[in-house]
Design a protein around this motif. Structure first.
Motif, PDB file in Angstrom:
ATOM      1  N   SER A 200       0.811  -1.223   0.000  1.00 13.29           N
ATOM      2  CA  SER A 200       0.000   0.000   0.000  1.00 13.29           C
ATOM      3  C   SER A 200       0.841   1.268   0.000  1.00 13.29           C
ATOM      4  O   SER A 200       0.347   2.340  -0.357  1.00 13.29           O
ATOM      5  CB  SER A 200      -0.926   0.017   1.219  1.00 13.29           C
ATOM      6  N   GLY A 201       2.094   1.165   0.436  1.00  8.03           N
ATOM      7  CA  GLY A 201       2.942   2.342   0.564  1.00  8.03           C
ATOM      8  C   GLY A 201       2.803   3.044   1.895  1.00  8.03           C
ATOM      9  O   GLY A 201       3.423   4.083   2.117  1.00  8.03           O
TER      10      GLY A 201
ATOM     11  N   ALA B   7       5.067  10.525  -6.059  1.00  4.93           N
ATOM     12  CA  ALA B   7       5.043   9.072  -6.246  1.00  4.93           C
ATOM     13  C   ALA B   7       4.815   8.383  -4.908  1.00  4.93           C
ATOM     14  O   ALA B   7       5.421   8.750  -3.896  1.00  4.93           O
ATOM     15  CB  ALA B   7       6.345   8.581  -6.868  1.00  4.93           C
ATOM     16  N   ARG B   8       3.952   7.382  -4.921  1.00  4.87           N
ATOM     17  CA  ARG B   8       3.719   6.578  -3.729  1.00  4.87           C
ATOM     18  C   ARG B   8       4.926   5.673  -3.478  1.00  4.87           C
ATOM     19  O   ARG B   8       5.538   5.173  -4.417  1.00  4.87           O
ATOM     20  CB  ARG B   8       2.448   5.743  -3.901  1.00  4.87           C
ATOM     21  N   MET B   9       5.254   5.444  -2.229  1.00  6.63           N
ATOM     22  CA  MET B   9       6.406   4.621  -1.865  1.00  6.63           C
ATOM     23  C   MET B   9       6.104   3.136  -1.994  1.00  6.63           C
ATOM     24  O   MET B   9       4.954   2.706  -1.947  1.00  6.63           O
ATOM     25  CB  MET B   9       6.813   4.886  -0.410  1.00  6.63           C
TER      26      MET B   9
ATOM     27  N   SER C 247       0.647   8.003   4.847  1.00 10.59           N
ATOM     28  CA  SER C 247       0.054   7.434   3.643  1.00 10.59           C
ATOM     29  C   SER C 247       0.098   8.481   2.543  1.00 10.59           C
ATOM     30  O   SER C 247       0.150   9.685   2.818  1.00 10.59           O
ATOM     31  CB  SER C 247      -1.405   7.014   3.906  1.00 10.59           C
ATOM     32  N   GLY C 248       0.083   8.025   1.304  1.00 12.05           N
ATOM     33  CA  GLY C 248       0.034   8.956   0.189  1.00 12.05           C
ATOM     34  C   GLY C 248       1.347   9.081  -0.556  1.00 12.05           C
ATOM     35  O   GLY C 248       2.300   8.345  -0.298  1.00 12.05           O
ATOM     36  N   GLU C 249       1.395  10.029  -1.471  1.00 14.18           N
ATOM     37  CA  GLU C 249       2.564  10.203  -2.313  1.00 14.18           C
ATOM     38  C   GLU C 249       3.655  11.027  -1.621  1.00 14.18           C
ATOM     39  O   GLU C 249       3.368  11.850  -0.752  1.00 14.18           O
ATOM     40  CB  GLU C 249       2.169  10.879  -3.629  1.00 14.18           C
TER      41      GLU C 249
ATOM     42  N   SER D 228      11.692   1.121  -2.277  1.00 12.34           N
ATOM     43  CA  SER D 228      12.182   0.236  -3.342  1.00 12.34           C
ATOM     44  C   SER D 228      11.420   0.389  -4.649  1.00 12.34           C
ATOM     45  O   SER D 228      11.214  -0.594  -5.375  1.00 12.34           O
ATOM     46  CB  SER D 228      12.126  -1.225  -2.875  1.00 12.34           C
ATOM     47  N   ARG D 229      11.031   1.588  -4.992  1.00  3.45           N
ATOM     48  CA  ARG D 229      10.383   1.820  -6.280  1.00  3.45           C
ATOM     49  C   ARG D 229      11.302   1.382  -7.418  1.00  3.45           C
ATOM     50  O   ARG D 229      12.511   1.529  -7.349  1.00  3.45           O
ATOM     51  CB  ARG D 229      10.042   3.311  -6.462  1.00  3.45           C
TER      52      ARG D 229
END
Length: 341
Positions: free
Chosen positions: A129-130, A153-155, A147-149, A173-174
């Motif tokens: 979920s990030g 970008a979301r994690m 939570s969120g970007e 780890s994107r």
């Protein structure tokens, strides 16, 4: 874990399968030769403590991570691949060799656990979920801390390191599933209100730990099998960055990192049930391994926790044979940097 095609944890969670750990990608082929390479220091043979989990029918696997001691001396361990309703955080009494559920939910794929020096709560990273989630020390009162970007970008958060004030440093780890160097180190203030990218363009960062002086961060980049060092500027930023250690892992890849009181690095290996130990100058001091036939069916040693103030170390090891705790004598005393992540 087993070597399977790369997919995102989000998609796998939706499908009820996990083909990627919070720790690494999958490759094919036999296990590496257990003998330490020339110049790799001595071999430390770990001893089995107990089996904690079996492969889950719903996900086809089990993967233990993020060992961290609580104030009572119990060890909290996360199972990254546990399905809804089964223990996602276990509380282990290492003396009695018993384990019980500390927490579960219906969505998370948690890849690390660590207690905050600010509020004493335990923080979990949810790779799929990030989000970063926190729990009370007893495993209750779950809260979404972040939570969120982050900067658009979301994690894909993997491991956590706390500074002395309780601010979080997260390996993001994107890019792992695409094989691209899009990973980041993200700093989140201790109130969860501000998140900043400290470094971008990393190759699937996984392990993250402060050095023994809290001057900088050791970061393992999984798809390049290297450990980078980020010197911090004392004001929440990075002063410099360089490649510190190149890990000769063979089929294995660099997973989580722990640091003892003497500044030694314990580099976990994904793809082999072993850890490589280095000093702060990059010299290979030892290889910790699961010996002989005991290694059959075990494919990763993801992380380690060293008893705070002592030298007894507990390593999380997993594979088709199940999820286990192994112990060994660490080279230095346990501190915060070797208690979760």
């Amino acid at each position: 874990m087993r070597r399977l095609p790369i997919r995102s944890l989000t998609g796998l969670a939706t499908a009820g399968l996990l083909t990627l750990t919070g720790c690494g990608t999958e490759t094919a082929g036999p296990a590496a030769d257990p003998a330490a390479a020339p110049g790799a220091g001595r071999t430390v043979r770990a001893q089995q403590v107990m089996r904690l989990t079996e492969p889950h029918e719903a996900t086809g696997m089990t993967l233990l991570e993020g060992p961290t001691f609580d104030a009572d001396g119990n060890l909290l361990v996360v199972d990254v691949t546990a399905p809804a309703g089964e223990p996602k955080v276990l509380r282990v009494d290492v003396r009695r060799k018993t384990a019980r559920q500390a927490y579960t939910d219906d969505r998370g794929n948690y890849t690390s656990a660590q207690f905050s020096p600010h509020d004493g709560r335990v923080y979990l990273t949810d790779f799929s979920s990030g989000d970063v989630v926190s729990l009370a020390p007893d495993g209750g009162d779950p809260r979404t801390f972040f939570s969120g970007e982050v900067e658009g970008a979301r994690m894909n958060p993997d491991d956590i390191a706390f500074d002395e004030e309780g601010n979080l440093y997260v390996s993001d780890s994107r890019g792992m599933s695409e094989g691209e160097s899009k990973g980041r180190v993200v700093r989140i203030d201790r109130d969860g209100k501000e998140a900043t990218v400290l470094v971008a363009g990393l190759a699937a960062p996984n392990g993250i730990s402060f050095d023994e002086r809290y001057r900088g961060l050791w970061i393992s980049e999984l798809t390049e099998n290297r450990v980078s060092y980020l010197l911090l500027d004392g004001e929440g930023g990075v002063a410099s960055r360089h490649t510190a250690i190149r890990v000769d892992g063979g089929v294995a890849q660099t997973d989580s990192i722990a640091v003892d009181a003497d500044g030694n690095l314990y580099q976990a290996l994904h793809g082999r049930p072993a850890m490589a130990v280095y000093n702060r100058d990059g010299e290979r001091l030892a290889t910790v391994e699961v010996p002989g036939r005991a290694a059959d069916g075990l494919e990763s040693a993801t992380n380690v926790a060293i008893t705070p103030g002592g030298t007894k170390a507990y390593m999380t090891v997993s594979g088709p044979a199940g999820g286990y705790l192994y112990s060994f004598d660490a080279l230095g005393r346990g501190v915060r940097q070797s208690n979760g992540g």
